[in-house]
Every structure is written in C-alpha cells, then in structure tokens.
Design a protein around this motif. Structure first.
Motif, PDB file in Angstrom:
ATOM      1  N   ASP A  90      11.114   7.990   3.565  1.00 33.14           N
ATOM      2  CA  ASP A  90       9.771   8.146   4.127  1.00 33.14           C
ATOM      3  C   ASP A  90       8.931   6.879   4.154  1.00 33.14           C
ATOM      4  N   ALA A  91       9.484   5.749   3.776  1.00 29.14           N
ATOM      5  CA  ALA A  91       8.684   4.526   3.704  1.00 29.14           C
ATOM      6  C   ALA A  91       9.337   3.401   4.486  1.00 29.14           C
ATOM      7  N   ALA A  92       8.498   2.563   5.098  1.00 28.20           N
ATOM      8  CA  ALA A  92       9.023   1.394   5.804  1.00 28.20           C
ATOM      9  C   ALA A  92       9.564   0.365   4.827  1.00 28.20           C
ATOM     10  N   ARG A  93       8.904   0.242   3.675  1.00 24.73           N
ATOM     11  CA  ARG A  93       9.345  -0.705   2.649  1.00 24.73           C
ATOM     12  C   ARG A  93       9.236  -0.031   1.285  1.00 24.73           C
ATOM     13  N   SER A  94      10.299  -0.113   0.513  1.00 19.37           N
ATOM     14  CA  SER A  94      10.336   0.517  -0.810  1.00 19.37           C
ATOM     15  C   SER A  94      10.717  -0.539  -1.825  1.00 19.37           C
TER      16      SER A  94
END
Length: 664
Positions: A90-94
């Motif tokens: 669910d995230a562009a960058r983790s």
C-alpha cells in the motif's frame, strides 16, 4: 520458485538510515543489527550457524504485512529468515528506520529475499532499493538481489524483504568507500574449498558471506592447515579460513573468469571495482617460483605479481572500470615461473553515488515529531524531501544547489488530529521559515494545557493562530514601567492613526518601540485589542514581533521590536541615510509578500490586513522587511465561507487587501 539472495553494500557513515553502532577496532556482534523481516511481533531467536540473535522487525517499521512462504518451497536447510517475509502493498516507499550512522565509520548492509510464492501469484516482483536518499539498485527477483533500507514500488509487483542486517567495519577497510561513493557487492567468492560451505561470522568477524567456487575440470584445489595472516596494515583483513584454500590452473598456465555488467535505469553504464586476494599455500624450494600477470579485458592490471608465503595480500583497483558489457580477468603465469598462477578469493563491486544530500536535519526532526505525535503512517517514510519523486505527501520542499533541501510547508489538513503541537516545531513556525496548514482538525491546539482555554477565546481568530499560541509569554507593562523604558516618552519615532510611537530600551538592552494610544485617536479599544491579540499569537520573520502591552489606569500601549531603519515609506521618500538599490527593493517586496502569504494561507481561517502600505512595512538594520499595524485586521469566517464579516469598509483607500475588497 525459490529465489533467495545474499548481497551487501558498503557505505561511509555520512548517509542516514541506521542506528549508531561501533565502527572502530575489531568488531564483535555487539555492534550488529540482525532483523528477521516478517517474524512474529517482538520475537527473537539465535541463528544455529552464526549464533547471532535475530529479532522481529516490528520495532523498525510500522507498516506492511507479514507472510509465510508457500510450503512447497520450504527446504530443510533454510535459515529462519527465508521462511517469512514482510510485504508492502500500500505504499510507494517503505523504509526501515534504524537511527543514524556514526560519521566516519563504515558499514555493511545486507538484505535477504526469498519470494517462495508467499502471495500465491507465482510472479516475482521488481522494485527499487534505496539507502536513505541514494538509489542502490533495482531488485529483480528473477535474478540476484541487492541491499537497502527503503523499498520503492515501481508498479511491477509488491516489494518485500526477508531479512535485513547491518555490520560495522573498520574505517580503514575498503578504501574505495568515501563520503560520496559506496560499493554494492556483485560477487564474493572463496576459491577452492574442499567442502562446499559458506563462510561468514564468526570466521569472518565482519560477517561477510564468502561463497565457495571451484571448477575441477579447469582448476586444481590447494589448501593448508596453517594459519594465513594478513600483511601489516591490510585494507581488507581477510579471514584465515578463506585464505587457507585456493585454486591453480590444471592444464593451461592461466586462470580465467568473468562477470557481466548489470546496468540499471540510474546507472546505465555501471562502474566496477575488483579485489583479488592471494597467498602462497605451499613451502617452495629454492628452485621453484610462482609469478604471474593480471589483465582485465586484455589490459595489463598488474604486470608481475608474486604471492606472499602464508600471508594474505590483495590486488585491487582504485578507480572503477566502465564501458563494457562483460569483464574478463586473466591471471597468467610469467615466462620464468615454474608454477602455475594461484588465487584464493575475489570480490567484485559496482560503484554507486552516495552524494545525494538528505533534508535539513532540523526539519527532519520537526516533521518526525509530528509523525510520532499523531501516529502518521500513510506514506511518510524515508527522507521527507529526497528524492523529489518520493517527497512526502503534504510537504512543500525547497531545493538549493549548495545546501540541504528544506521543508517550507506542512499540510495536515483534515487528518482528525487532536492534542498539542510538538514544541520542536514551534521555532520554525515562529521565525517564519515553516508554514503549517492544519485546518479541519478542531481538537488540535498548541499544548495540552491550553486546549480548554483556546476554546473560550475568540474562535474565529484563535483557530487560525493556535500553533504559536504559547511560544512567547508576552509581558504586561505598567504605565510607570513605560515611562522608565521610554525615558518619560522623550523620543518620538513616528505617528499614526493609533497615536505616537516612542523609542524605548528594556532592562536587558533590547531596543523597542512603544505605541501609545492617544485620547484623540480615531482608533479605539477594539482596534487596540485586535492588534494586541493578533501580534501575541502569530509569529513570522516578516511580521513585527510584540514584546508586551500595557492596559493600566486608562493607558493602552503596545511594546514591540524596534525597526531601526523606520518604514519603507520613509526610505522611498528619501528620509534617513542612503537610498534603496534595485536588489534591496526586490527583497523588501518579496519579504513583505511572504508575511502576507503567511496571513492569507497559513492561518486558518485566513487573516486580511486591510491597510497594507509602505508606511506599515518596517525595516530592520539589515533592511529586512516586516509588516506592522494590525489594528484593522479581520479574519474570514469558517465553514467554507469566504465572505469577510464587517459592516464597514475600513483602511486606507488603495491599500486594502484584494481578498477583502472583492468579497465584502
């Protein structure tokens, strides 16, 4: 579909993203970070091979989901890190947040990836890896992996990771690593072990992973039980167990091996650095000699080399090799050598830049305080401003060539925030270098103790200025104190609709201006209270600061910072020393606009001045512009109404705020 990889990178402690650990002296496991990604929360275990303790990643990241790999891909020989993953759909960058690197120290990062069809899609993903703000490599799990702290979704599947490790190394090791350059491992090989085994900690105190490599058809294995120590001042500190094995040429008089370049969208022509480790493992008689040359792609790298007896030494490139799709190493016996060439171990690295500058550290601390205070989890991961394409949603950043990026504005509108603003954020707001937009957060106030008192004040005005409400404790002066401060109101600095403005000096030597309400003033107590309330509660570098007020025995006065160069009107009319240059005029216009922008957009509801003119723009000793005279200030209503509530048009004709004129 068992796809696993061990890779590491080496960086100098100038980037951000990992905990401070010991980086000098011979390391031991006390400086190690060993994380099993996706392991049950707060769990830990001791690895059976290395005896190192691995912990769950729940304390290092607050997003993602844990999964187990599919049962059909489980191998009895797997380490626990291969049995589970953490994925980030669910995230562009983790990003894994591990703290800060110790400046001047060097670190080894390693990540492990085991897809194992954990998601049932039978489709290994492709994603990018970053260390802080620096791109490391594209992770394509149909091949080998890489190492990084941040996993970036590129639209080709869900990023995931199985394990993450950090190891400190001596600052003298791997001299090619510096503040602007890091090394990504392409291959590390231990030539000629008699048993197929991976060598790592504790045999290698830095926990480098040495994979065996032997080719019986081409190479003859050589080994010794004697200890192989490094030469004095070695830049690589090779483990004795690695150097105790080697290979020599079986038939021909040369050893050949190669690697293919692996370009990426950031490094289309990657540069490579090679380290070859040698030691003589036989006691040679006086008639025997082992000498050889080393070439790379046909070019002489080392013309004549003789390995040291039972002592490890390294031949390495100082500058990266570029321009080829394939690199061939040839180790060929010299004409007068009686023995074939030998090699014990080798490492190949690609070179990446670590020169990208992260966001200003004070700005990061401030925005991290907001994230921690209000448990913001959305896409606020990694560096707030860098890289630009991954800047945090809701932030406005400025980028300069010669300085770190700065956070100029934060928008947390409509996030149902409650409680108080972190104190670490107030300074930036007060000096005008940061704008905070926080509308539609009715339960947000400047500190826990002031929440109730704020609700009792004018809700329209105070709601727009709740952030710096408790930043300054304004002083209440008596009339007698004002007489002392102004030397009995001796020197008049100016005169306006409010009354005379007098020069004053506080006990600590601070120069102030005292605005005294005259009995004949066409402005009254309402305008006085408006200006006092406004200046008490808003703070910006381009808005005049209020030090205190007086309401004593019929006397009403404001005490604010003295602007030694007077008003812009005075300067434009030629009063005082010197005239304004074109550059100075531009700067004054810009700074005045910044003060108005703060009132119009950063405050919620917006504030309109209603009397912006040259006489109300004051100048400091260095000609810094600040807006003054807030007696006619008004605020727009809430609930989306853009109409100004006032029954009469007030202010100086020609200088009224456009927002006010057009909407009344």
């Amino acid at each position: 579909m068992v796809i696993g990889s061990w890779w590491f990178l080496l960086v100098l402690g100038a980037a951000a993203g990992v905990r401070v650990v010991r980086g000098q002296g011979a390391p031991d496991s006390t400086g190690f970070i060993s994380i099993d990604c996706g392991f049950p929360e707060k769990g830990s275990y001791v690895d059976g091979t290395t005896k190192l303790t691995y912990v769950s990643d729940d304390g290092f990241i607050d997003i993602g989901a844990n999964h187990n790999i599919s049962a059909e891909f489980i191998n009895p020989g797997f380490t626990k890190r291969f049995l589970n993953v953490r994925s980030f759909p669910d995230a562009a960058r983790s990003c894994y947040t591990l703290g800060s690197l110790a400046p001047g120290s060097k670190y080894l990062f390693r990540a492990t990836f085991m897809y194992g069809n954990y998601d049932g899609l039978n489709s290994p993903p492709v994603f990018d890896l970053y260390l802080g703000v620096n791109f490391w490599q594209t992770m394509n799990l149909t091949g080998l992996g890489s190492v990084e702290v941040c996993l970036v979704n590129t639209g080709s599947g869900t990023p995931f990771v199985s394990g993450l490790e950090l190891r400190p190394v001596k600052s003298t090791l791997y001299p090619q690593v510096n503040t602007t350059q890091g090394l990504v491992l392409h291959a590390r090989r231990n030539f000629g072990p008699s048993e197929v085994a991976v060598i790592r900690y504790p045999d290698d105190p830095y926990d480098r992973v040495w994979l065996p490599w032997s080719d019986p058809a081409e190479w003859l294995e050589v080994s010794t039980a004697e200890v192989v120590n490094g030469v004095f001042g070695s830049n690589f500190e090779m483990p004795s167990v690695v150097m105790q094995t080697a290979v020599t040429a079986r038939v021909s008089k040369s050893i050949e091996f190669s690697w293919d370049a692996e370009p990426s969208h950031v490094y289309p022509d990657p540069g490579y650095i090679c380290m070859l480790h040698f030691a003589e493992l036989q006691h040679l008689n006086s008639n025997a000699s082992r000498q050889f040359s080393i070439t790379i792609n046909g070019h002489v790298w080392y013309s004549l080399y003789r390995p040291y007896s039972f002592t490890s030494d390294t031949v390495y490139s100082k500058l990266p090799q570029h321009g080829s799709t394939k690199y061939n190493i040839s180790i060929k016996a010299a004409a007068n050598s009686t023995l074939p060439p030998i090699i014990n171990a080798g490492e190949v690295f690609s070179v990446i830049s670590t020169a990208n500058v992260r966001t200003d550290v004070q700005d990061v601390s401030a925005v991290m305080a907001i994230k921690a205070k209000y448990q913001v989890k959305k896409d606020w991961m990694g560096d707030p401003c860098v890289p630009k394409a991954l800047a945090w949603n809701g932030l406005t950043c400025s980028y300069a060539i010669s300085s770190p990026p700065r956070i100029e504005a934060i928008d947390v509108t409509g996030n149902q925030l409650s409680g108080s603003i972190p104190t670490g954020l107030l300074k930036r707001i007060q000096d005008g270098t940061l704008t905070l937009r926080y509308g539609d957060n009715p339960n947000l106030c400047s500190n826990d103790n002031s929440c109730q008192s704020i609700k009792k004040r004018n809700p329209m005005l105070v709601a727009s200025i709740a952030v710096p409400l408790v930043a300054f404790v304004n002083r209440r002066f008596t009339y007698t104190e004002l007489k002392v401060i102004t030397n009995n109101f001796r020197r008049v600095l100016g005169k306006g609709g409010f009354g005379n403005v007098y020069a004053g000096l506080l006990e600590d030597g601070t120069h102030v201006a005292v605005k005294l309400l005259s009995e004949s003033s066409n402005q009254g107590a309402e305008e006085f209270l408006t200006e006092a309330d406004t200046l008490t509660n808003i703070h910006h570098k381009n808005i005049v600061s209020l030090f205190g007020y007086c309401k004593d025995r019929g006397c009403m006065a404001l005490v604010y910072e003295r602007m030694s160069e007077g008003s812009l009107e005075d300067k434009l009319r030629g009063k005082g020393a010197g005239s304004l240059t074109w550059i100075q005029r531009l700067r004054i216009a810009l700074e005045s606009a910044q003060g108005l922008e703060y009132l119009h957009t950063a405050c919620s509801p917006p504030l309109v001045h209603r009397d912006v003119k040259a006489a109300n723009i004051l100048l400091s000793a260095n000609l810094e512009a600040k807006i003054a005279d807030f007696g006619l200030l008004k605020a727009f209503k809430r609930d989306g109404d853009t109409h100004v509530s006032t029954a009469r048009l007030v202010g100086t004709r020609g200088y009224l705020s456009p927002e006010y004129v057009y909407t009344r």
